[in-house]
Design a protein around this motif. Structure first.
Motif, mmCIF file in Angstrom:
data_model
loop_
_atom_site.group_PDB
_atom_site.id
_atom_site.type_symbol
_atom_site.label_atom_id
_atom_site.label_comp_id
_atom_site.label_asym_id
_atom_site.label_seq_id
_atom_site.Cartn_x
_atom_site.Cartn_y
_atom_site.Cartn_z
ATOM 1 N N ILE A 179 -4.491 2.317 -10.365
ATOM 2 C CA ILE A 179 -3.097 1.514 -9.466
ATOM 3 C C ILE A 179 -2.993 0.932 -7.782
ATOM 4 O O ILE A 179 -4.209 1.524 -7.728
ATOM 5 C CB ILE A 179 -1.505 1.666 -9.583
ATOM 6 C CG1 ILE A 179 -1.482 3.802 -8.639
ATOM 7 C CG2 ILE A 179 -0.826 2.004 -11.092
ATOM 8 C CD1 ILE A 179 -1.854 3.561 -7.841
ATOM 9 N N TYR A 180 -2.071 -0.005 -7.414
ATOM 10 C CA TYR A 180 -2.468 -0.023 -5.926
ATOM 11 C C TYR A 180 -1.390 0.286 -5.477
ATOM 12 O O TYR A 180 -0.756 0.185 -5.652
ATOM 13 C CB TYR A 180 -2.768 -1.245 -5.267
ATOM 14 C CG TYR A 180 -2.689 -2.215 -6.276
ATOM 15 C CD1 TYR A 180 -3.012 -3.332 -7.793
ATOM 16 C CD2 TYR A 180 -1.704 -3.599 -5.674
ATOM 17 C CE1 TYR A 180 -2.802 -4.204 -8.059
ATOM 18 C CE2 TYR A 180 -1.426 -4.857 -5.929
ATOM 19 C CZ TYR A 180 -1.943 -4.822 -7.521
ATOM 20 O OH TYR A 180 -1.222 -6.041 -7.819
ATOM 21 N N TYR A 181 -1.694 0.909 -4.285
ATOM 22 C CA TYR A 181 -0.584 1.410 -3.351
ATOM 23 C C TYR A 181 -0.236 0.817 -2.121
ATOM 24 O O TYR A 181 -1.690 0.235 -1.409
ATOM 25 C CB TYR A 181 -0.164 2.913 -3.954
ATOM 26 C CG TYR A 181 -0.863 3.115 -3.284
ATOM 27 C CD1 TYR A 181 -2.309 3.787 -3.474
ATOM 28 C CD2 TYR A 181 -0.967 4.589 -2.057
ATOM 29 C CE1 TYR A 181 -3.632 5.035 -3.603
ATOM 30 C CE2 TYR A 181 -2.043 5.086 -1.268
ATOM 31 C CZ TYR A 181 -3.233 5.071 -1.920
ATOM 32 O OH TYR A 181 -4.463 6.271 -2.473
ATOM 33 N N ILE A 182 0.873 0.668 -1.820
ATOM 34 C CA ILE A 182 0.859 0.579 -0.075
ATOM 35 C C ILE A 182 0.701 1.987 0.582
ATOM 36 O O ILE A 182 2.084 2.878 -0.276
ATOM 37 C CB ILE A 182 1.426 -0.703 -0.057
ATOM 38 C CG1 ILE A 182 2.727 -0.163 -0.982
ATOM 39 C CG2 ILE A 182 0.801 -1.759 0.202
ATOM 40 C CD1 ILE A 182 4.142 -1.938 0.428
ATOM 41 N N THR A 183 1.008 2.030 1.983
ATOM 42 C CA THR A 183 0.995 3.250 2.544
ATOM 43 C C THR A 183 2.397 2.798 4.064
ATOM 44 O O THR A 183 1.666 1.694 4.621
ATOM 45 C CB THR A 183 -0.012 4.075 2.957
ATOM 46 O OG1 THR A 183 -1.134 3.313 3.929
ATOM 47 C CG2 THR A 183 -0.511 4.844 1.314
ATOM 48 N N ALA A 184 2.396 3.082 5.041
ATOM 49 C CA ALA A 184 3.351 3.365 6.006
ATOM 50 C C ALA A 184 4.570 3.337 6.018
ATOM 51 O O ALA A 184 4.830 3.163 5.291
ATOM 52 C CB ALA A 184 1.750 3.096 7.254
ATOM 53 N N SER A 185 4.722 2.238 7.142
ATOM 54 C CA SER A 185 5.684 1.835 7.299
ATOM 55 C C SER A 185 6.672 0.707 6.265
ATOM 56 O O SER A 185 7.373 0.172 5.633
ATOM 57 C CB SER A 185 6.924 1.164 8.416
ATOM 58 O OG SER A 185 5.771 -0.136 8.816
ATOM 59 N N GLU A 186 5.099 -0.131 5.583
ATOM 60 C CA GLU A 186 5.198 -1.612 4.151
ATOM 61 C C GLU A 186 5.690 -0.381 3.068
ATOM 62 O O GLU A 186 6.411 -1.823 2.043
ATOM 63 C CB GLU A 186 4.078 -1.373 4.619
ATOM 64 C CG GLU A 186 4.250 -2.608 6.217
ATOM 65 C CD GLU A 186 3.133 -1.925 6.707
ATOM 66 O OE1 GLU A 186 2.759 -0.753 7.095
ATOM 67 O OE2 GLU A 186 3.167 -2.174 8.035
#
Length: 89
Positions: free
Chosen positions: A55-62
């Motif tokens: 998978i691909y993922y995003i982190t932090a406040s986004e």
């Protein structure tokens, strides 16, 4: 965005109210060669990924952006399933 592999699903009998309808996945971060990098993380699944999938993922406040809530206590969200990686050398 970052690459990872879903290595498990986390079940919780109680969650913060904004997370009630979301599945939590245990994700192993990977590099472009699909080698492990770092320690596994917990990510909110916004697309229906399952164990074993890259998978691909995003982190932090986004990480809250793909969710249908304004604010949630989330550090990482799964936003895509990888079908193919082409590394030209």
């Amino acid at each position: 965005m970052l690459l990872g592999k879903v290595i498990g699903t986390i079940w919780a009998t109680k969650k913060y109210s904004t997370l009630t309808s979301y599945k939590m996945q245990f994700v192993q971060p990977l590099n472009g060669k699909l080698e492990k990098t770092g320690e596994p993380i917990i990510a909110i699944d916004t697309i229906g990924a399952g164990p074993g999938e890259i998978i691909y993922y995003i982190t932090a406040s986004e990480a809250v952006i793909p969710m249908d809530v304004d604010m949630a206590p989330v550090d990482a969200s799964i936003v895509g399933i990888v079908d193919y990686i082409n590394l030209d050398h």
